[in-house]
Design an enzyme around this catalytic site. Structure first.
Site, PDB file in Angstrom:
ATOM      1  N   ARG A 294       0.915  -1.419  -0.250  1.00 43.82           N
ATOM      2  CA  ARG A 294       0.328   0.316   0.143  1.00 43.82           C
ATOM      3  C   ARG A 294       1.254   1.256  -0.112  1.00 43.82           C
ATOM      4  O   ARG A 294       0.782   1.744  -0.903  1.00 43.82           O
ATOM      5  CB  ARG A 294      -0.963   0.605   1.266  1.00 43.82           C
ATOM      6  CG  ARG A 294      -2.251  -0.036   0.964  1.00 43.82           C
ATOM      7  CD  ARG A 294      -3.017  -0.861   2.650  1.00 43.82           C
ATOM      8  NE  ARG A 294      -2.316  -1.879   2.615  1.00 43.82           N
ATOM      9  CZ  ARG A 294      -2.122  -2.927   2.708  1.00 43.82           C
ATOM     10  NH1 ARG A 294      -3.139  -2.945   1.296  1.00 43.82           N
ATOM     11  NH2 ARG A 294      -1.562  -3.855   3.050  1.00 43.82           N
ATOM     12  N   THR A 295       1.730   1.008   0.753  1.00 48.77           N
ATOM     13  CA  THR A 295       2.417   2.760   1.302  1.00 48.77           C
ATOM     14  C   THR A 295       3.414   2.910  -0.719  1.00 48.77           C
ATOM     15  O   THR A 295       3.583   3.416  -0.150  1.00 48.77           O
ATOM     16  CB  THR A 295       3.139   2.798   2.664  1.00 48.77           C
ATOM     17  OG1 THR A 295       2.453   2.023   3.760  1.00 48.77           O
ATOM     18  CG2 THR A 295       3.881   3.884   2.864  1.00 48.77           C
TER      19      THR A 295
ATOM     20  N   LYS B 280      27.336  -5.997  -0.570  1.00 52.93           N
ATOM     21  CA  LYS B 280      28.822  -5.558  -1.024  1.00 52.93           C
ATOM     22  C   LYS B 280      29.445  -4.588   0.419  1.00 52.93           C
ATOM     23  O   LYS B 280      30.476  -4.547   0.152  1.00 52.93           O
ATOM     24  CB  LYS B 280      29.184  -4.783  -1.739  1.00 52.93           C
ATOM     25  CG  LYS B 280      28.604  -5.271  -3.171  1.00 52.93           C
ATOM     26  CD  LYS B 280      29.080  -4.572  -4.418  1.00 52.93           C
ATOM     27  CE  LYS B 280      28.780  -4.605  -5.898  1.00 52.93           C
ATOM     28  NZ  LYS B 280      28.466  -3.698  -6.828  1.00 52.93           N
TER      29      LYS B 280
ATOM     30  N   ARG C  66      11.692   3.391   3.549  1.00 57.02           N
ATOM     31  CA  ARG C  66      10.766   3.030   5.154  1.00 57.02           C
ATOM     32  C   ARG C  66      11.830   1.993   5.177  1.00 57.02           C
ATOM     33  O   ARG C  66      12.963   1.324   4.320  1.00 57.02           O
ATOM     34  CB  ARG C  66       9.922   2.064   3.971  1.00 57.02           C
ATOM     35  CG  ARG C  66       9.054   0.885   5.267  1.00 57.02           C
ATOM     36  CD  ARG C  66       7.935   0.348   4.180  1.00 57.02           C
ATOM     37  NE  ARG C  66       6.715   1.037   4.832  1.00 57.02           N
ATOM     38  CZ  ARG C  66       5.341  -0.124   5.296  1.00 57.02           C
ATOM     39  NH1 ARG C  66       5.490  -0.404   5.074  1.00 57.02           N
ATOM     40  NH2 ARG C  66       4.494   1.253   5.373  1.00 57.02           N
TER      41      ARG C  66
ATOM     42  N   HIS D 279       4.747   6.527  12.183  1.00 58.78           N
ATOM     43  CA  HIS D 279       4.405   6.243  10.648  1.00 58.78           C
ATOM     44  C   HIS D 279       3.691   7.636  10.246  1.00 58.78           C
ATOM     45  O   HIS D 279       2.941   7.482   9.718  1.00 58.78           O
ATOM     46  CB  HIS D 279       3.443   5.069  10.379  1.00 58.78           C
ATOM     47  CG  HIS D 279       3.629   4.387   9.146  1.00 58.78           C
ATOM     48  ND1 HIS D 279       3.939   4.960   7.604  1.00 58.78           N
ATOM     49  CD2 HIS D 279       3.007   3.711   8.738  1.00 58.78           C
ATOM     50  CE1 HIS D 279       3.559   4.205   6.648  1.00 58.78           C
ATOM     51  NE2 HIS D 279       3.055   3.282   6.862  1.00 58.78           N
TER      52      HIS D 279
HETATM   53  C1  NCD Z   1       1.310  -0.223   8.364  1.00 53.80           C
HETATM   54  C2  NCD Z   1       2.584  -0.157   8.674  1.00 53.80           C
HETATM   55  O1  NCD Z   1       3.267  -0.451   7.989  1.00 53.80           O
HETATM   56  O2  NCD Z   1       3.417   0.052   9.584  1.00 53.80           O
HETATM   57  N1  NCD Z   1       0.656  -0.989   7.487  1.00 53.80           N
HETATM   58  C3  NCD Z   1       0.689   0.692   6.788  1.00 53.80           C
HETATM   59  O3  NCD Z   1       1.973   1.236   5.825  1.00 53.80           O
HETATM   60  N2  NCD Z   1      -0.734   0.920   5.947  1.00 53.80           N
HETATM   61  C4  NCD Z   1      -0.033  -1.203   9.410  1.00 53.80           C
HETATM   62  C5  NCD Z   1       1.121  -2.847   9.272  1.00 53.80           C
HETATM   63  O4  NCD Z   1       2.068  -3.249   8.705  1.00 53.80           O
HETATM   64  O5  NCD Z   1       0.054  -3.388  10.081  1.00 53.80           O
END
Ligand code: NCD
Length: 358
Positions: A86-87, A115, A136, A169
């Site tokens: 999703r993200t 490496k 991320r 997040h």
């Molecule tokens: C969340 C995350 O990655 O923290 N997902 C997201 O980005 N919508 C929630 C999760 O993984 O449960």
């Protein structure tokens, strides 16, 4: 204005989240998006307004063409070394809406980190080719560290934290706020609402970031419903106390449902288990929302979930108009576009663009 390059890393790291905020925004715009605590109420209101503007412009071809012309000279790097559907796609779409071209690294096994290259050198490499880094990582605080590293180079490009470890997040929290704001538009907005969080609140970074942003709204009550082992951590409740927020913990979702203006359900974050299978010992059956629970929820209460979901919300709840999670997800794309546009200083220009001419 405080500047990131003027402070030593150890000094910056030792600051409280609130103390970090001035380093992360200019007078008129965010410089990075690293922690939820950097956004105040004024910034949230402005971002929500810009999000709606972009959403409306994107309804027509003329509006879309205009949006896509805005940043067609920029490139963004998506550095996602932790799983994401999703993200990742939400940011890809947000960039595309603004005409930004993208590159990606999703697995360090295919990058020079394999490496032995340091993350600092990888990110500095990205900054040589790209104008924005969206990252991320499973390491808490990594995005902050990288923003600090780049601030001391000739290309201090903005960094967006798309999820870091168990701690933050921020962009999920921004889209959650936008969803709440939109849902309560005709009910006086988010102020004075009751938000009930359910699930793995200890390790769920979305809950932690959203809980912090909700402190900017007047009279919002926060309820945390979870088994003891997954209950919200004291660093969050200490922040809530400092902000004078009313909060409670509970074991009973059903008891709190009639109270909830929004129910925010999360999955068990078992990827963080110290021992494999540890979380499967916890009985979460009481924390799963089923069709039967719908009768207990207010007629205008909403159900949210950051997704991915497992069994915490049964699929037959999806058709209820109060199930907001799919719209919540789509809102994310618009909010992230608005955030990126803000980082590049385009807010005024966009707000002044006549929607009707689109
Ligand atoms: C969340 C995350 O990655 O923290 N997902 C997201 O980005 N919508 C929630 C999760 O993984 O449960």
């Amino acid at each position: 204005m405080k500047r990131l390059e003027q402070v030593a890393w150890q000094e910056f790291q030792a600051l409280s989240l609130e103390e970090k905020a001035p380093y992360l925004s200019d007078k008129n715009k965010p410089l990075h998006a690293l922690i939820a605590q950097q956004f105040d109420r004024g910034q949230l209101d402005k971002l929500n307004e810009l999000t709606t503007k972009i959403r409306q412009l994107a309804k027509s071809k003329t509006g879309n063409d205009y949006l896509q012309s805005l940043l067609s000279h920029k490139r963004a790097m998506l550095y996602f070394t932790q799983p994401s559907t999703r993200t990742f796609l939400s940011f890809c779409s947000a960039c595309e809406i603004l005409g930004i071209r993208i590159g990606e690294v999703r697995n360090t096994a295919t990058s020079s980190e394999f490496k032995g290259e340091s993350q600092e050198d990888s990110v500095r490499t990205f900054s040589s080719y790209f104008d924005l880094i969206i990252m991320r990582s499973q390491m808490g605080g990594l995005a902050e560290r990288m923003a600090w590293v780049l601030s001391n180079t000739t290309r201090p490009v903005p960094i967006i934290n798309a999820g870091s470890g168990k701690d933050q997040h921020p962009t999920q929290a921004l889209l959650d706020i936008y969803t709440l704001q939109r849902s309560f538009e005709n009910r006086g907005g988010i102020d004075h609402k009751s938000i009930v969080f359910v699930g793995d609140l200890r390790r769920g970074r979305t809950v932690r970031s959203l809980s912090a942003l909700l402190t900017h709204y007047t009279g919002v009550k926060q309820y945390f419903v979870a088994p003891d082992a997954l209950q919200i951590s004291t660093d969050i409740t200490t922040e809530l106390d400092a902000a004078g927020v009313q909060w409670e913990t509970s074991h009973s979702m059903s008891e709190l449902l009639p109270e909830a203006d929004a129910l925010y359900v999360t999955r068990v974050q078992d990827e963080w288990d110290a021992e494999q299978g540890e979380s499967s010992q916890i009985d979460i059956s009481e924390y799963c929302f089923t069709r039967d629970h719908l009768d207990l929820l207010k007629p205008d209460g909403i159900i949210m979930h950051p997704f991915p979901r497992r069994t915490e919300i049964s699929h037959d709840v999806d058709s209820d108009p109060r199930a907001m999670y799919w719209r919540q997800m789509r809102n994310g794309m618009w909010v992230r576009s608005a955030l990126i546009a803000s980082l590049f200083g385009l807010r005024e220009q966009l707000m002044n663009y006549p929607t009707e001419s689109a």
